[in-house]
Design a protein around this motif. Structure first.
Motif, PDB file in Angstrom:
ATOM      1  N   HIS A  39       0.822  -1.215   0.000  1.00  0.00           N
ATOM      2  CA  HIS A  39       0.000   0.000   0.000  1.00  0.00           C
ATOM      3  C   HIS A  39       0.856   1.266   0.000  1.00  0.00           C
ATOM      4  CE1 HIS A  39      -3.328   2.694   0.710  1.00  0.00           C
ATOM      5  NE2 HIS A  39      -2.664   3.189   1.741  1.00  0.00           N
ATOM      6  N   ALA A  40       1.909   1.291   0.803  1.00  0.00           N
ATOM      7  CA  ALA A  40       2.739   2.499   0.897  1.00  0.00           C
ATOM      8  C   ALA A  40       3.324   2.874  -0.462  1.00  0.00           C
ATOM      9  CB  ALA A  40       3.849   2.292   1.917  1.00  0.00           C
ATOM     10  N   LEU A  41       3.739   1.881  -1.245  1.00  0.00           N
ATOM     11  CA  LEU A  41       4.285   2.169  -2.574  1.00  0.00           C
ATOM     12  C   LEU A  41       3.170   2.538  -3.555  1.00  0.00           C
ATOM     13  CD1 LEU A  41       7.092  -0.534  -2.941  1.00  0.00           C
ATOM     14  CD2 LEU A  41       7.360   1.924  -2.564  1.00  0.00           C
ATOM     15  N   LYS A  85       3.199   1.151  -9.506  1.00  0.00           N
ATOM     16  CA  LYS A  85       2.328   0.076  -9.983  1.00  0.00           C
ATOM     17  C   LYS A  85       3.051  -1.263 -10.008  1.00  0.00           C
ATOM     18  CE  LYS A  85      -0.483   3.215 -12.591  1.00  0.00           C
ATOM     19  NZ  LYS A  85      -1.037   3.617 -13.866  1.00  0.00           N
ATOM     20  N   ALA A  86       4.363  -1.212  -9.720  1.00  0.00           N
ATOM     21  CA  ALA A  86       5.172  -2.432  -9.649  1.00  0.00           C
ATOM     22  C   ALA A  86       6.253  -2.218  -8.602  1.00  0.00           C
ATOM     23  CB  ALA A  86       5.811  -2.743 -11.000  1.00  0.00           C
ATOM     24  N   CYS A  87       6.740  -3.327  -8.042  1.00  0.00           N
ATOM     25  CA  CYS A  87       7.863  -3.268  -7.109  1.00  0.00           C
ATOM     26  C   CYS A  87       8.661  -4.556  -7.260  1.00  0.00           C
ATOM     27  CB  CYS A  87       7.382  -3.065  -5.680  1.00  0.00           C
ATOM     28  SG  CYS A  87       6.468  -4.465  -5.007  1.00  0.00           S
ATOM     29  N   ALA A 117       9.881  -4.511   0.066  1.00  0.00           N
ATOM     30  CA  ALA A 117       9.701  -4.334  -1.376  1.00  0.00           C
ATOM     31  C   ALA A 117      10.469  -3.082  -1.790  1.00  0.00           C
ATOM     32  CB  ALA A 117       8.222  -4.182  -1.702  1.00  0.00           C
ATOM     33  N   PHE A 118      11.043  -3.127  -2.979  1.00  0.00           N
ATOM     34  CA  PHE A 118      11.836  -2.016  -3.478  1.00  0.00           C
ATOM     35  C   PHE A 118      11.124  -1.340  -4.635  1.00  0.00           C
ATOM     36  CE2 PHE A 118      14.799  -4.948  -1.528  1.00  0.00           C
ATOM     37  CZ  PHE A 118      15.563  -4.108  -0.742  1.00  0.00           C
ATOM     38  N   ALA A 119      11.285  -0.018  -4.723  1.00  0.00           N
ATOM     39  CA  ALA A 119      10.657   0.758  -5.781  1.00  0.00           C
ATOM     40  C   ALA A 119      11.379   0.600  -7.114  1.00  0.00           C
ATOM     41  CB  ALA A 119      10.598   2.234  -5.388  1.00  0.00           C
ATOM     42  N   SER A 120      12.638   0.152  -7.089  1.00  0.00           N
ATOM     43  CA  SER A 120      13.374  -0.032  -8.336  1.00  0.00           C
ATOM     44  C   SER A 120      14.073  -1.386  -8.350  1.00  0.00           C
ATOM     45  CB  SER A 120      14.415   1.082  -8.531  1.00  0.00           C
ATOM     46  OG  SER A 120      15.544   0.864  -7.708  1.00  0.00           O
ATOM     47  N   ARG A 121      14.254  -1.900  -9.548  1.00  0.00           N
ATOM     48  CA  ARG A 121      14.965  -3.172  -9.695  1.00  0.00           C
ATOM     49  C   ARG A 121      16.416  -3.028  -9.248  1.00  0.00           C
ATOM     50  NH1 ARG A 121      14.134  -8.131 -12.380  1.00  0.00           N
ATOM     51  NH2 ARG A 121      16.124  -9.201 -12.569  1.00  0.00           N
TER      52      ARG A 121
END
Length: 67
Positions: free
Chosen positions: A17-19, A25-27, A40-44
């Motif tokens: 939810h926080a992201l 739309k992806a993590c 979970a990370f916002a970037s690969r």
């Protein structure tokens, strides 16, 4: 035992939810033997850095067990 460290993508409702609140739309998450480790990370790229750290830790632990 050989440990496997992977990066997986989560899309849509799998994104925390926080992201999602930030418009993500992806993590990406790090999996150790198929189980999520950490956040979970916002970037690969961030997830790959974490993956590399897990792999280094696994190598260190394996090296220590051989001595």
């Amino acid at each position: 035992m050989q440990n496997k460290v992977d990066v997986a993508v989560m899309i849509g409702s799998g994104v925390p939810h926080a992201l999602r609140a930030l418009g993500q739309k992806a993590c990406w998450v790090v999996l150790l033997n198929g189980e999520q480790r950490g956040t979970a990370f916002a970037s690969r790229d961030e997830a790959e850095e974490c993956r590399a750290a897990w792999q280094a830790l696994m190598r260190l632990e394996q090296s220590d067990s051989l001595h």
